[in-house]
Design a protein around this motif. Structure first.
Motif, PDB file in Angstrom:
ATOM      1  N   SER B  16       0.745  -1.263   0.062  1.00  0.00           N
ATOM      2  CA  SER B  16      -0.203  -0.038  -0.082  1.00  0.00           C
ATOM      3  C   SER B  16       0.948   1.296   0.166  1.00  0.00           C
ATOM      4  CB  SER B  16      -0.814  -0.009   1.420  1.00  0.00           C
ATOM      5  OG  SER B  16      -1.090  -1.316   1.597  1.00  0.00           O
ATOM      6  N   LEU B  18       3.433   1.790  -1.487  1.00  0.00           N
ATOM      7  CA  LEU B  18       3.830   2.080  -3.016  1.00  0.00           C
ATOM      8  C   LEU B  18       2.565   2.804  -3.701  1.00  0.00           C
ATOM      9  CD1 LEU B  18       5.777   1.781  -5.228  1.00  0.00           C
ATOM     10  CD2 LEU B  18       4.881  -0.469  -5.873  1.00  0.00           C
ATOM     11  N   LEU B  19       1.407   2.550  -3.366  1.00  0.00           N
ATOM     12  CA  LEU B  19       0.469   3.212  -3.936  1.00  0.00           C
ATOM     13  C   LEU B  19       0.232   4.691  -3.585  1.00  0.00           C
ATOM     14  CD1 LEU B  19      -1.789   1.982  -5.797  1.00  0.00           C
ATOM     15  CD2 LEU B  19      -3.285   1.474  -3.761  1.00  0.00           C
ATOM     16  N   ILE B  22       2.929   6.189  -5.357  1.00  0.00           N
ATOM     17  CA  ILE B  22       2.686   6.550  -6.836  1.00  0.00           C
ATOM     18  C   ILE B  22       1.772   7.682  -7.130  1.00  0.00           C
ATOM     19  CG2 ILE B  22       1.181   5.517  -8.662  1.00  0.00           C
ATOM     20  CD1 ILE B  22       2.541   2.705  -8.003  1.00  0.00           C
ATOM     21  N   ASN B  23       0.703   7.791  -6.210  1.00  0.00           N
ATOM     22  CA  ASN B  23      -0.204   9.025  -6.193  1.00  0.00           C
ATOM     23  C   ASN B  23       0.437  10.388  -5.863  1.00  0.00           C
ATOM     24  OD1 ASN B  23      -2.486   7.328  -7.176  1.00  0.00           O
ATOM     25  ND2 ASN B  23      -2.936   6.658  -5.275  1.00  0.00           N
ATOM     26  N   ARG B  25       3.551  11.042  -6.353  1.00  0.00           N
ATOM     27  CA  ARG B  25       4.474  11.428  -7.622  1.00  0.00           C
ATOM     28  C   ARG B  25       3.424  11.760  -8.770  1.00  0.00           C
ATOM     29  NH1 ARG B  25       9.130   8.950  -9.696  1.00  0.00           N
ATOM     30  NH2 ARG B  25       7.968   8.707 -11.542  1.00  0.00           N
ATOM     31  N   ALA B  26       2.395  11.149  -9.068  1.00  0.00           N
ATOM     32  CA  ALA B  26       1.340  11.795 -10.100  1.00  0.00           C
ATOM     33  C   ALA B  26       1.124  13.089  -9.528  1.00  0.00           C
ATOM     34  CB  ALA B  26       0.340  10.948 -10.185  1.00  0.00           C
ATOM     35  N   TYR B  29       4.191  15.430 -10.011  1.00  0.00           N
ATOM     36  CA  TYR B  29       4.226  15.671 -11.823  1.00  0.00           C
ATOM     37  C   TYR B  29       3.306  16.662 -12.187  1.00  0.00           C
ATOM     38  CZ  TYR B  29       3.944  14.659 -16.679  1.00  0.00           C
ATOM     39  OH  TYR B  29       4.071  14.730 -18.039  1.00  0.00           O
ATOM     40  N   LEU B 384      10.800  14.297  -8.400  1.00  0.00           N
ATOM     41  CA  LEU B 384       9.852  13.127  -8.521  1.00  0.00           C
ATOM     42  C   LEU B 384      10.370  11.898  -7.857  1.00  0.00           C
ATOM     43  CD1 LEU B 384       8.146  13.823 -12.047  1.00  0.00           C
ATOM     44  CD2 LEU B 384       7.302  14.038  -9.644  1.00  0.00           C
TER      45      LEU B 384
END
Lengths: 389, 389
Positions: B16, B18-19, B22-23, B25-26, B29, B384
């Motif tokens: 989790s 990592l999730l 990821i979000n 980071r998005a 970005y 990032l």
DNA sequence: TTAATAGTTAGATAAGATTACTAACTTATA
DNA sequence: TATAAGTTAGTAATCTTATCTAACTATTAA
């Protein structure tokens, strides 16, 4: 990779489904890399917890991507672990090589990377159109090997000439009808899977990646029976050019102040015409350039060898100034005929470049091997990207 | 990207945490791409749910990566949305350009991409070692702009010569002391952040990416006051070479059968010596090559222009045969002096290549702009990749 | 030699933690 | 008063840790 972000963005976002996809992708990746894997080995590679590893494997098994091969033979105490493997028959990569002027080779590799079929034929392309010939060869080879045609997931072709992906046309190839055929479209329609077309020298360059002393890229100087060319495969990958015409050293004029159509190019300077002409000047004859080179090596014709090696060294110097590759490989029929003797003479004439120069390390048809490697790599990537939705 | 897999694998696995990474980071970005963003806009871009979008923004705010800029001015009914933005002062990218024989330029861009400081000086490198000079310039420029020195997160240098990353040495540069200094190590130790060193022509090539009519890569033929070179920036990215010596067209012999130290190279064929010599032959004088070109254009010296353009076209032909780039840009002081007139003459002599040939679209110091672009891109990637652990 | 026992490993199950999503609710504004 | 921004509460999916069972090896005693 599945994302919930509406417009495609280079940085994905997602929810729990994404996590499962990521972990299944990771497991599949390690299965592809490792031939066989137990759950415990997968845990070591991924760091996943025991229940998660079990569940991921179960899902790969249920989707048909993984198969069980029984259990380990007990080397230690305790129960024997279940052995998983990629389902080799889940998808296949097909590679096609067109040889000038009338040869077609087809080879098929399964998802585990084993070669499952291959065949070579001579076909009169004035009688059978080249695209039909390739389609027939693909069907026949698949059928004879007992492979499910629908499981061919990618096809890669190597063609002797420049392939322009933009217009789907093959240029410069000495194959009847080739320039008129939209090859990718024709094969894609027939096969129902993505088709990629490469220049033959580029494919041969990819095959040289197998050489363990090559790392971080290479430039291949191809001295073929029909002509010369260059394959550029640097750390970023293959350089194919905007119109697929990168590496066409044969078209470079030798003298920049003599650029007319009859003035010499590198094809005339180090290619088959040069070998034959230099051979004649040194009293060495043969039916083609490779034969002349074989004879020269056999006779120990130092005058010929040094003259030719000096020219080749010059071409390598040019390539090094522009591309500075870690390795320079000399390949093709003429180079193979010259063997270590030629490589040695080229090294002597190349001074500072000497230690970068290597002979080809590929046994057999470098073009066919390279295009099969490209097809198989593409297959693996596509399976990883699309199999788990 | 954080993974729980023990050995680094190209395909990550994770839980989790990592999730969330990821979000975040998005979101970061999209913040970097969009200047300002409300929660609703972020939701449109990522597809995240409302509470998730709120939480992600909160965490970016708490970590100091994002700041709030107040609220939108109400265009519609309902409450005004909170406006977020990247914290421009969170990290800075510094770019340094070394000009032969004694110039140093430093420029600094913040995380939002705004230029925050720049300065140029002439420094006698026989009195102050070049690494000390760069360090002093970086400190002074940072201090004068009121920027926190510790927030400089990346430094990129452009040097006039080949930089070998393996040995951390600069070759061919006409800067006193440069070959003896391990520049990357020296600056990295001083700055405490990663330092990347580029060849100046490669940096100028990156600046040409700003040209909207260039897409999918370009080759820059640099006709500089001091010498010539080539920058190769294809779809895969910049080609720098194993020893940083790619694109050194100036060292290529013009005639492959005349490769002695006194025989002509492309430096002599299209570089400053060629311009001066051709100018003399056509009765055009000047203190340097760029001045000769300016005079030739002013006088409309067609004989000179056509003779030189023919040579340049030959060089472009060579580059196209080997690299087949979508665009060929002519840059450098000589090219700038030649302007559209020179480009037009080169196009006429280049036949099939004509439509690929473009003049430089960069106003000002292309090298300095390119290296700053490289530094800023690197900064964004590092933020990032590392900011969210 | 045989049988019982201890210890180790593969795999399954249960409970807890993290994260994201949906839906309902509150508040601000035209 | 309707609409939009943002919060809160509850739910669902997934992974992790901890615990349990089964299988198998090796040791030991009769």
């Amino acid at each position: 990779m599945r994302t919930t972000g509406t417009p495609e963005s280079p940085v994905p976002s997602g929810s729990s489904h994404l996590l499962r996809t990521i972990n299944e992708r990771a497991a599949l990746y390690h299965l592809l890399e490792n031939d066989t894997l137990t759950r415990v080995e997968l845990r070591k590679l991924t760091g996943l917890a025991k229940p998660t590893a079990s569940q991921v494997m179960l899902r790969l098994f249920e989707s048909g991507l993984a198969v069980t091969l029984g259990r380990t033979t007990a080397k230690q105490v305790g129960p024997r672990a279940e052995v998983y493997s990629v389902n080799a028959d889940h998808a296949f990569a097909a590679a096609v090589t067109l040889h000038e002027p009338d040869g077609v080779t087809v080879a098929i590799r399964d998802l585990k990377g084993r070669e499952r079929a291959s065949s070579t034929r001579r076909i009169d392309f004035t009688a059978v159109p080249v695209d039909r010939a390739v389609q027939n060869m693909l069907s026949a080879t698949t059928r004879d090997a007992g492979i499910d045609f629908a499981r061919i997931a990618v096809v890669h072709l190597a063609v002797p000439g420049a392939y322009d992906a933009e217009t789907d046309t093959i240029g410069y190839a000495d194959i009847p009808g080739a320039p008129e055929v939209h090859m990718r479209e024709a094969i894609e329609t027939y096969m129902g899977c993505p088709v990629t077309i490469h220049n033959d020298v580029n494919a041969a360059t990819v095959a040289e990646r197998r050489n363990p002393s090559v790392s971080g890229g290479l430039v291949l100087l191809w001295l073929g029976r029909e002509g010369i060319g260059t394959g550029i495969d640097l750390s970023q990958g293959l350089i194919v050019g905007a119109r697929g015409a990168a590496g066409e050293l044969g078209y470079v004029p030798v003298y920049p102040d003599r650029t007319g159509p009859d003035d010499p190019t590198y094809q005339d300077w180090i290619g088959p015409p040069a070998v034959i002409e230099l051979g004649r000047a040194h009293g060495i004859e043969g039916p083609d350039a490779a034969a002349v080179m074989t004879a020269a090596v056999k006779q120990g014709a130092e005058g010929f060898l040094n003259a030719y090696a000096d020219r080749v060294a010059g071409a390598l110097h040019l390539l090094t100034c522009l591309l500075d590759p870690p390795s320079l490989v000399i390949g093709g029929e003429i180079a193979r005929a010259g063997g270590e003797t030629l490589v040695d003479r080229v090294r002597r004439h190349a001074e500072a470049l000497a230690e970068r120069i290597l002979p080809s390390a590929v046994y057999g048809d470098a073009v066919a091997i390279g295009v099969l490697d490209l097809a198989y790599e593409d297959l693996k990537h596509r399976v990883l990207d699309t199999a788990l939705a």
